[in-house]
Design an enzyme around this catalytic site. Sequence first.
Site: not given
Length: 425
Positions: A287, A355
């Site tokens: 992959g 955040c």
Amino acid sequence: MISDKIGRFIVTPTGFHRQGGALVCDEVPLRDITAAEGTPLYVYSANVIAERFRAIAEAFASYPHSLHYALKANSTLAIARLLRSLGAGADANSGGEIDVALRAGFIPAQIVFTGVGKTQAELAQAIDLGVMTINAESAGEIERIDALAIDRQVRARIALRVNPDIDARSHPHISTGLKTNKFGVPIDEVPDLCRRFANARGVEIVGLHIHLGSQITDLTPLRKASEAIVALSRELRDLGVFIDHVDLGGGLGISYDGSPVPSARDYADALLPAVRDSGLELILEPGRNIIGPAGVLLSRVIDVKPQGNGRQFVILDAGMTELIRPMLYNAFHRIEHVETHDRPAADCDIVGPLCESSDTLGKNRVLEQPEVGDLMAVMDTGAYGAVMASNYNRRLMPPEVLVDRGRWTVIRRRQTIDDLLALEA
Ligand SMILES: Cc1ncc(COP(=O)(O)O)c(C=O)c1O
């Protein structure tokens, strides 16, 4: 290829490289793509994908093998289609990836189905389709496959995923071949299991499967694993269990920081000696090695903030929602300006807009002084980048672009807030 002033043809490098200070992908300036599609944005090079796939295929050409591209690394349809057109099979890790493989044009006989926790629905899907092999993870899973196949009056082809208790010497989160990892059947239990299911009506054990982990750059564990699995196949043969293939998984790493890593040929040299005399077909599930270096994540600087210690925070419009590898695995990716400027060097921490304090793409980097609006490229992000993106903070999935022979195409458009909310009541 381009020609110079006196008409000679010059072979130009493929993939991502600089032309006059500007980063291009196969001749296409990355800035042009972002001008049309905005940021954050993934760009892939079809050329690099093809070169890297062929490098592995050529390295193993002397032995009967098939390369089943691991869709988990990047399963965008156009990428899956491209790999199919190059001659790959598919390694699917979920029912969703099986669907993607089919829609990309793979036939069931080209799909191997792997996964540590396959649901009944996924197993039934794989059996109904008649995929090439189901890589079975446990005695319980074999029983479930057996029962489902008997119901359907078929015999499913399975390979046993073997846990060889070999350390891949990669990051602990992406190592899968140790006894303490959740994957596969302990190697010493395999003969008994094979004996137990030798005459099962619903399953036929046709292979052995191993996947040691990902981003492996030391080939010794892979060599040992191939020796162990071939030795096991001999042991099984002596017990009267005849398999037709060994699947050695994926895992070959890439260089994220420029340091040397094994080539496709080194990889073949490590695996083939053990497999060559066995007469068994070899399956590989690469992959990252194919798609990792074929992609970049492009992002714009939205703020530059002094830290008060001479260092600066460079805040990008991409973060952990687009690329979670640095936060999940402490992974390193080179981060570069898309266009160089003549500015002094600056000590930077390159962070995302989310955040979360962990939303850091690159710590302690030296960059040409970044300014608001600059375009940055996070390199080698083709694998486990876009596929791991999320909508946290209600951020929208970035688009993906494929550059092929000097032309670029949006292969996945940017998600809209309407796409996102369409699922909600
Ligand atoms: C079973 C299996 N095969 C293949 C792969 C692909 O690995 P890589 O991208 O490192 O080649 C993975 C990923 O971890 C996997 O779990």
